[in-house]
Design a protein around this motif. Sequence first.
Motif: not given
Length: 123
Positions: A23-28
């Motif tokens: 899972a990618a997290s952040g300002n994506i």
Amino acid sequence: QVQLVESGGGLVQAGGSLRLSCAASGNIFSIYAAGWYRQAPGNQRELVAHITSGGSTNYADFVKGRFTISRDNVKNTVYLQMNSLKPDDTAVYYCNADVQSTEGGVAVVRNYWGQGTQVTVSS
């Protein structure tokens, strides 16, 4: 700050299955191409499976027919379904992806690695 977080590893008997998630997290904005790699003790890191932004996939010969890579673009998550696991599949599995995010209001694409998740297959 963008992070890739893997989960789903564990201990399984030969012939069993596991499903890894990245899972990618952040300002994506989005994940472009992504891949799963693995590294066993004493070995180099090797590509297991790869998926393009359009969903095209390719696999290492040693997992063809057993593993399936997929993606959920809404959840910004990449998966690796692993079936018919063998003791030789024992390794730390890493997610790698090209991720578009914003830095200072500017859209950028960078390559990221996750921290890895241990998969152990007992005989």
